[in-house]
Design a protein around this motif. Structure first.
Motif, short mmCIF file in Angstrom:
data_model
loop_
_atom_site.label_atom_id
_atom_site.label_comp_id
_atom_site.label_asym_id
_atom_site.label_seq_id
_atom_site.Cartn_x
_atom_site.Cartn_y
_atom_site.Cartn_z
N THR A 37 14.78 120.91 33.16
CA THR A 37 13.72 120.11 33.77
C THR A 37 13.94 118.64 33.46
OG1 THR A 37 12.13 121.92 33.54
CG2 THR A 37 11.24 119.71 33.87
N PRO A 38 13.99 117.77 34.45
CA PRO A 38 14.18 116.34 34.17
C PRO A 38 13.07 115.81 33.28
CG PRO A 38 14.42 116.81 36.52
CD PRO A 38 13.87 118.05 35.90
N ILE A 39 13.45 114.93 32.35
CA ILE A 39 12.43 114.29 31.52
C ILE A 39 11.99 112.95 32.10
CG2 ILE A 39 13.21 115.47 29.45
CD1 ILE A 39 14.48 112.86 28.53
N ASP A 40 12.75 112.46 33.09
CA ASP A 40 12.34 111.24 33.79
C ASP A 40 13.21 111.09 35.03
OD1 ASP A 40 10.95 108.88 34.35
OD2 ASP A 40 10.95 108.29 32.24
N TYR A 41 12.89 110.08 35.83
CA TYR A 41 13.56 109.82 37.10
C TYR A 41 13.96 108.35 37.15
CZ TYR A 41 11.59 114.32 38.48
OH TYR A 41 11.26 115.64 38.53
N ALA A 42 15.08 108.06 37.81
CA ALA A 42 15.54 106.68 37.94
C ALA A 42 16.15 106.47 39.31
CB ALA A 42 16.54 106.32 36.85
N ASP A 43 15.98 105.27 39.84
CA ASP A 43 16.63 104.88 41.09
C ASP A 43 18.00 104.28 40.79
OD1 ASP A 43 14.45 105.56 42.76
OD2 ASP A 43 13.47 103.64 42.28
N LEU B 199 21.61 113.70 34.48
CA LEU B 199 22.44 112.99 33.52
C LEU B 199 21.88 113.14 32.10
CD1 LEU B 199 24.66 110.80 32.86
CD2 LEU B 199 22.87 109.10 33.34
N ALA B 200 22.77 113.42 31.15
CA ALA B 200 22.39 113.48 29.73
C ALA B 200 23.54 112.93 28.90
CB ALA B 200 22.06 114.90 29.30
N MET B 201 23.20 112.41 27.71
CA MET B 201 24.25 111.85 26.85
C MET B 201 23.81 111.81 25.40
SD MET B 201 24.00 107.83 27.99
CE MET B 201 23.82 108.27 29.73
N GLY B 202 24.77 111.66 24.51
CA GLY B 202 24.49 111.58 23.07
C GLY B 202 25.78 111.62 22.28
N ASP B 203 25.70 112.15 21.04
CA ASP B 203 26.88 112.33 20.19
C ASP B 203 27.62 111.01 19.99
OD1 ASP B 203 28.85 113.71 18.69
OD2 ASP B 203 30.09 114.02 20.48
N ILE B 204 26.89 110.00 19.54
CA ILE B 204 27.52 108.69 19.27
C ILE B 204 28.39 108.79 18.02
CG2 ILE B 204 27.09 106.29 18.63
CD1 ILE B 204 24.52 106.38 20.18
N HIS B 205 29.53 108.12 18.07
CA HIS B 205 30.39 107.92 16.89
C HIS B 205 30.48 106.42 16.62
CE1 HIS B 205 31.68 111.68 18.82
NE2 HIS B 205 32.02 112.10 17.63
N ALA B 206 30.27 106.02 15.38
CA ALA B 206 30.45 104.61 15.04
C ALA B 206 31.92 104.23 15.12
CB ALA B 206 29.89 104.32 13.65
N CYS B 207 32.78 105.17 14.75
CA CYS B 207 34.22 105.01 14.95
C CYS B 207 34.84 106.40 14.98
CB CYS B 207 34.87 104.14 13.88
SG CYS B 207 34.56 104.63 12.18
N MET B 208 35.94 106.54 15.70
CA MET B 208 36.63 107.81 15.81
C MET B 208 38.04 107.56 16.32
SD MET B 208 35.93 111.16 18.18
CE MET B 208 37.25 110.69 19.33
N ALA B 209 39.01 108.14 15.66
CA ALA B 209 40.39 108.02 16.10
C ALA B 209 40.66 108.97 17.26
CB ALA B 209 41.35 108.33 14.95
N ASP B 210 41.69 108.67 18.05
CA ASP B 210 42.15 109.64 19.03
C ASP B 210 42.38 110.98 18.34
OD1 ASP B 210 42.14 108.02 21.26
OD2 ASP B 210 44.28 107.56 21.20
N GLY B 211 41.91 112.05 18.97
CA GLY B 211 42.14 113.39 18.45
C GLY B 211 40.96 113.98 17.71
N GLU B 212 40.15 113.14 17.03
CA GLU B 212 39.03 113.65 16.23
C GLU B 212 39.49 114.88 15.42
OE1 GLU B 212 34.25 114.40 16.86
OE2 GLU B 212 35.66 115.48 18.13
N PRO C 52 17.63 115.72 30.52
CA PRO C 52 18.36 115.02 31.59
C PRO C 52 17.49 114.03 32.36
CG PRO C 52 17.73 117.20 32.33
CD PRO C 52 17.27 117.10 30.91
N LEU C 53 18.19 113.06 32.92
CA LEU C 53 17.60 112.06 33.79
C LEU C 53 17.95 112.39 35.23
CD1 LEU C 53 16.18 109.23 34.11
CD2 LEU C 53 18.49 108.26 34.02
N TYR C 54 16.95 112.47 36.09
CA TYR C 54 17.16 112.75 37.51
C TYR C 54 17.39 111.43 38.24
CZ TYR C 54 16.24 115.00 42.07
OH TYR C 54 16.34 115.50 43.36
N ILE C 55 18.51 111.35 38.96
CA ILE C 55 18.84 110.13 39.72
C ILE C 55 18.38 110.33 41.16
CG2 ILE C 55 20.62 108.48 40.32
CD1 ILE C 55 20.18 108.95 37.26
N ASN C 56 17.41 109.57 41.57
CA ASN C 56 16.87 109.71 42.92
C ASN C 56 17.94 109.44 43.96
OD1 ASN C 56 14.24 110.20 41.91
ND2 ASN C 56 13.85 108.00 41.73
#
Length: 302
Positions: A16-22, A173-186, A60-64
């Motif tokens: 279920t979308p938690i919000d909508y955006a144009d 659309l949804a996103m997260g899992d921020i890394h302050a730094c991460m090398a190629d490969g993790e 998720p964000l619903y894109i109109n």
């Protein structure tokens, strides 16, 4: 500007979308780290991934106006991180596991640097997981797919655009899992895992075929892929890049192939993911050319 805080553990057409955006709208995603803030001390038990309940993604964000067959452009305007994060050697994860012990380290972030032992590492905040819903089975937010997801590409930072193929109405659309730094490969299964805030602008391209997520930087394009084996993932990425180059530059596929062997890059986003979790992720790059149109071109609603 809308601010989103609710999260999910899966990319799903049934979310279920938690919000909508144009198209053209700016939205802030407030994110948790991949451990939901539960790892705060060096003594905390090293994390063993439960892929059905990890990597919370805000949305998720619903894109109109977004419909299957369109492409969603997500401009990363800013990525802000908290003042400490966790790096963990995850059990049975990655090529170094047999030579390492389970271990957790909480690292402070000061003046734009992560403090690791007696070394200061410049941070480069990146968005590890960003994607849209598939039109088939649900995909855990810790997995990558042809809808994006947990790509863990360390070039998805402030100033880049992530292009995602729309599979369902509204994209989700949804996103997260921020890394302050991460090398190629993790390679041990984590970067410097942090919570934070991601500010994005969404745009919409109508009626353009895209089979995998694409990252656009100031000077290059990158196709992101994954598969149960590295060879499969790399082949899928090269074939999509070949198709995009041929289409944009008005070349045949053989001409595109020859160009790619002369000018391009191949990098590992992740080298630690089991086949059952989607397999390792790669990015195949090609430079932007001033005398050629962009690889993704068409009617963009901004």
């Amino acid at each position: 500007m809308k601010t989103l805080t609710q999260f999910t553990y899966k990319f799903s057409k049934d979310n279920t979308p938690i919000d909508y955006a144009d198209p053209g709208e700016t939205v802030k995603f407030v994110t948790k780290d991949c451990f939901e803030g539960l790892v705060t001390e060096d003594s905390d038990v090293p994390y063993h991934a439960d892929y059905s309940h990890s990597n919370p993604t805000t949305g998720p964000l619903y894109i109109n106006g977004a419909e299957p067959g369109d492409v969603l452009a997500v401009d990363i305007l800013d990525v802000q991180v908290e003042d400490s994060g966790a790096v963990i050697i995850c059990e049975d994860c990655g090529p170094l596991w047999k030579n390492s012990d389970p271990r957790t380290r909480i690292l402070k972030i000061e003046d734009g640097q992560a403090i690791y032992k007696d070394v200061k590492i410049p941070i480069n905040p990146m968005v590890g997981t960003i994607g849209v819903a598939p039109n088939g089975e649900d995909i855990p937010s810790a997995h990558a797919s042809n809808c994006g997801g947990n790509m863990d590409s360390n070039i998805i930072t402030k100033g880049v655009t992530v292009w995602l193929p729309v599979r369902v109405p509204g994209a989700l659309l949804a996103m997260g899992d921020i890394h302050a730094c991460m090398a190629d490969g993790e390679v041990v299964g984590t970067g410097l895992e942090v919570g934070g805030e991601i500010t994005v602008r969404v745009r919409l391209m109508k009626n353009f075929e895209l089979n995998w997520a694409v990252t656009e930087t100031e000077d290059a394009w990158f196709v992101n892929t994954n598969a149960p084996t590295c060879d499969e993932a790399i082949t899928l990425g090269y074939c999509e890049m070949q198709r995009l180059i041929a289409q944009a530059y008005d070349w045949d596929l053989s001409d595109a192939s020859m160009y790619m062997t002369l000018s391009g890059t191949l990098s590992a986003n992740q080298a630690c993911i089991e086949p059952t979790a989607g397999g390792n992720t790669f990015r195949i790059g090609t430079p932007k050319l001033l005398n050629k149109k962009g690889l993704l071109f068409g009617n963009v609603i901004e």
